[in-house]
Design an enzyme around this catalytic site. Structure first.
Site, PDB file in Angstrom:
ATOM      1  N   LYS A 144       0.820  -1.216   0.000  1.00  0.00           N
ATOM      2  CA  LYS A 144       0.000   0.000   0.000  1.00  0.00           C
ATOM      3  C   LYS A 144       0.852   1.263   0.000  1.00  0.00           C
ATOM      4  O   LYS A 144       0.632   2.168  -0.805  1.00  0.00           O
ATOM      5  CB  LYS A 144      -0.930  -0.004   1.216  1.00  0.00           C
ATOM      6  CG  LYS A 144      -1.923  -1.153   1.246  1.00  0.00           C
ATOM      7  CD  LYS A 144      -2.893  -1.049   2.407  1.00  0.00           C
ATOM      8  CE  LYS A 144      -2.200  -1.002   3.746  1.00  0.00           C
ATOM      9  NZ  LYS A 144      -1.412  -2.232   4.021  1.00  0.00           N
ATOM     10  N   SER A 145       1.798   1.340   0.926  1.00  0.00           N
ATOM     11  CA  SER A 145       2.609   2.557   1.041  1.00  0.00           C
ATOM     12  C   SER A 145       3.426   2.810  -0.221  1.00  0.00           C
ATOM     13  O   SER A 145       3.567   3.948  -0.672  1.00  0.00           O
ATOM     14  CB  SER A 145       3.531   2.464   2.261  1.00  0.00           C
ATOM     15  OG  SER A 145       2.770   2.363   3.445  1.00  0.00           O
ATOM     16  N   GLY A 195      -2.794  -2.830   7.620  1.00  0.00           N
ATOM     17  CA  GLY A 195      -3.428  -4.019   7.075  1.00  0.00           C
ATOM     18  C   GLY A 195      -3.792  -5.074   8.090  1.00  0.00           C
ATOM     19  O   GLY A 195      -4.561  -5.979   7.795  1.00  0.00           O
ATOM     20  N   GLY A 221     -38.417 -17.627 -10.214  1.00  0.00           N
ATOM     21  CA  GLY A 221     -38.223 -18.167 -11.558  1.00  0.00           C
ATOM     22  C   GLY A 221     -39.033 -17.370 -12.556  1.00  0.00           C
ATOM     23  O   GLY A 221     -39.819 -16.483 -12.195  1.00  0.00           O
ATOM     24  N   SER A 272     -45.964 -21.385  -9.100  1.00  0.00           N
ATOM     25  CA  SER A 272     -47.220 -21.457  -8.344  1.00  0.00           C
ATOM     26  C   SER A 272     -47.736 -22.889  -8.261  1.00  0.00           C
ATOM     27  O   SER A 272     -48.233 -23.318  -7.211  1.00  0.00           O
ATOM     28  CB  SER A 272     -48.274 -20.546  -8.986  1.00  0.00           C
ATOM     29  OG  SER A 272     -47.868 -19.194  -8.921  1.00  0.00           O
ATOM     30  N   SER A 298     -39.722 -12.331  -8.748  1.00  0.00           N
ATOM     31  CA  SER A 298     -38.617 -11.693  -8.003  1.00  0.00           C
ATOM     32  C   SER A 298     -37.300 -11.800  -8.766  1.00  0.00           C
ATOM     33  O   SER A 298     -36.392 -12.528  -8.350  1.00  0.00           O
ATOM     34  CB  SER A 298     -38.479 -12.304  -6.602  1.00  0.00           C
ATOM     35  OG  SER A 298     -38.445 -13.706  -6.639  1.00  0.00           O
TER      36      SER A 298
END
Length: 652
Positions: free
Chosen positions: A37-38, A133, A487, A494, A561
């Site tokens: 990172k640094s 970290g 679905g 149903s 859905s």
């Protein structure tokens, strides 16, 4: 701590133009220890200075490059020679601004210190926070991320995905960071292997499907050599066709849009130097203010009008979100630190109960029911977690039941406070949607939280009933659950749900079936079929199903859905093991051939817009608890498969 060098006039002018052009971008870098990172931050700063140099014609003498002997945008390396470590270069750190997530009460300096790096190109200014970290410094990541608009998630090319990669990504998502750049670092250590890079990208993509953040970019880099930092590198990674990291940071959308348009002005300080002036100081967190505008003080409910808007540069007629101002009111009313000014005519009210995502930071676990000091904005009240709805398992991203949160644990909780607070959803207003929990004896900060939703009525609390879900379940001799059928239209949801309920009822279980079409005739008759209405439709059905689970019933729900987020929303309403997702995976061609309602024919003709499977997408479940195909097996066999699944998950 050394100070930032003063730039020359040309650089200052160019930086001001950059800030006006793209806005300041706050960045958090996070990753496991040793991921680079640094080094990456110092390389970014150096390359940014190189871009300024190219615009001005000469590098300012005030800026010393940390990578001695290298040139900006260079992709050359000298064998195995190591570049000068940025940690040995001059560290220019600055504490720039306060975190949105309160982080100062009772935490020692070593625990809260974040290294910040400031630099600029001709197109934008940057503040980059370098968070440690190690897992024990999770609080540092949370503090840095609470002010950031973009996260650089570093993954060491040698190590691949780590537990901290997941933890940091989840934190960034919870804290509202919209943009994530996954930086596969130290590519030189794996000989710039394309296969290794693509393996890491695939692993993160699979994990990212469960994250809140949706804007994710991937980059392979070598910070030491400068590859893909400020320019693409055909010599080392000709297979990568994306932009360089600096190009991406310069062009990504900044934090210019504030989601909350309604007025929110938290009072941070009451300035009363003499008998003739009483001002209320703070930063306008949302909306706008104008002289003469009517306001209401929460939680007291007192009303007045804005008399003056005072700043260091004189009075204003109007102020916008983000400005630091001092207000005076036309009436002499009681307003104190921690109060919030809202529009005079609005339906927002203070609350005493809310749900929140809590990050627990202390070594001692969080206990349900224990009283803590809760600090939100400038207010301190007594609060307690009354229920942990679920805890997030960082390794598997599953939601699991819990009665406490361990150190660095993350959970969705129900919280109650002894006095009313004005709170907003953190996703809409981070400034008025965060809080911290403090030990009442030691005054140490124990955890932080982001508000998810509030109970709008001022004194509504969660009541524990004498007859609860557990006792109802014992009476029915079953585990209350939602069995959610999803679905395409015509897939047979149903029919299978109806047959399954008939079978369960015959076996002596207590059930109820919620069907999408049936609810459209009553509970959801006022909703259309646009994106917002469809989401509200699912939310309402989920709330009804949740109540039925609380009543001890096995609740079968049959809805198309199509979107994972909607189904995930309902899953989060109940305990982690109380949601059984059944994917009715019948092929589109079969569904269209059946077309029992003639909807596919109308959709193909253009009569129905946004029809799932034709003109609107269907997002299939990634890890459904059960999957059936009504084109392969008959009704009896599908029901048998589902009965076996319900037994496997101990519903029956």
């Amino acid at each position: 701590m050394s100070e930032l060098p003063q730039p020359c006039d040309d650089i200052r002018d160019l930086s001001l133009r950059a800030q006006e052009a793209r806005g300041m971008l706050r960045v958090i870098t996070c990753g496991s220890a040793g991921s680079g990172k640094s080094t990456l931050i110092e390389r970014l700063a150096y390359e940014a200075n190189g871009r300024l140099e190219s615009r001005l014609g000469a590098m300012s003498a005030n800026v010393a490059p940390p990578f001695a002997g290298a040139s900006p945008h260079s992709a050359q390396r000298t064998g195995d020679q190591e570049a000068i470590s940025p940690r040995s270069a001059e560290r220019r750190e600055a504490r720039l601004g306060e975190g949105r997530l309160e982080d100062t009460a009772g935490i020692d300096d070593s625990a809260t210190d974040l290294s910040h790096r400031f630099f600029a190109t001709d197109r934008r200014q940057f503040i980059v926070a370098d968070a440690p970290g190690e897992e024990r410094h999770t609080r540092n990541t949370a503090t840095g991320a609470s002010t950031a608009s973009l996260a650089l998630v570093l993954i060491d090319a040698r190590q691949g995905m780590q537990a901290q990669t997941r933890r940091h990504s989840v934190l960034c998502g919870l804290l509202g960071i919209r943009h994530v750049v996954v930086v596969v670092s130290q590519m030189e250590r794996v000989a710039y292997s394309r296969a290794r890079y693509e393996e890491i990208v695939a692993a993160y993509r699979e994990f990212a499907d469960q994250l809140i953040t949706s804007d994710i970019h991937f980059l392979p880099v070598s910070a030491r050599a400068g590859d893909n930092i400020a320019g693409t590198c055909q010599a080392t990674m000709p297979w990568f066709e994306g932009p360089s990291l600096l190009d991406l940071l310069e062009t990504v959308e900044g934090p210019s849009d504030i989601a909350l348009s309604s007025l929110r002005f938290p009072v941070q300080y009451v300035n009363s130097p003499n008998l003739h002036f009483r001002g209320y100081c703070g930063t306008l967190a949302g909306g706008s203010l104008a002289v003469g505008q009517g306001v209401r003080v929460e939680p007291s409910g007192q009303r007045s009008r804005i008399a003056r808007i005072v700043t260091d540069n004189g009075d204003l007629e109007k102020a916008e979100a983000g400005q630091s101002i001092t207000l005076t009111l036309a009436d002499d009313i009681a307003v104190g630190r921690g109060d919030v000014l809202v529009p005079g005519q609005c339906d927002v009210t203070s609350c005493t109960a809310f749900t929140a995502d809590v990050i627990w930071l202390h070594e001692q676990a969080m206990a349900v029911g224990q009283e803590y000091e809760l600090k939100a904005g400038g207010r301190h009240v007594v609060g307690r977690v009354t229920r942990i709805i679920y805890e997030i398992d960082i390794d598997t991203m599953t939601r699991q039941a819990a009665d406490r949160l361990l150190p660095n644990g993350i959970g969705r909780c129900q919280v109650e406070v002894a006095e009313p607070l004005l709170l907003d959803s953190y996703s809409l207003s981070p400034q008025t949607g965060n809080f911290i929990l403090i030990d009442r004896q030691t005054h140490l900060t124990l955890g932080g939280g982001m508000v998810v939703d509030t109970l709008s009525a001022g004194n509504i609390v969660w009541h524990e009933m004498a007859v609860n879900k557990r006792r109802r379940a014992e009476r029915h001799r079953q585990k209350p659950s939602i069995v959610w059928f999803t679905g395409l239209s015509g897939s047979g949801k149903s029919s299978v749900a109806n047959a399954l309920e008939r079978q369960l009822f015959g076996m002596g279980y207590s059930t109820y079936l919620l069907d999408g079409d049936n609810l459209r005739h009553g509970l959801c008759r006022d909703l259309g079929f646009g994106a917002a209405d469809r989401r509200e439709n699912i939310r309402r059905v989920g709330e009804v199903a949740r109540l039925m689970v609380d009543a001890g019933l096995i609740t079968l729900v049959s809805f198309i859905s199509p979107f994972r987020d909607d189904r995930r929303l309902v899953r989060g309403m109940v305990e982690p093991d109380e949601f059984i997702e059944v994917y009715v995976n019948t092929p589109l061609a079969i569904c269209e051939q059946r077309d029992p309602k003639g909807l596919y024919r109308r959709a193909r003709a253009g009569d129905i817009k946004e029809f799932t499977g034709i003109s609107s997408p269907y997002e299939a479940p990634l890890q459904a608890e059960a999957e059936i195909d009504t084109s392969v097996y008959d009704l009896e066999e599908n029901v048998s498969q589902l009965i076996a699944a319900l037994r496997r998950y101990r519903v029956i």
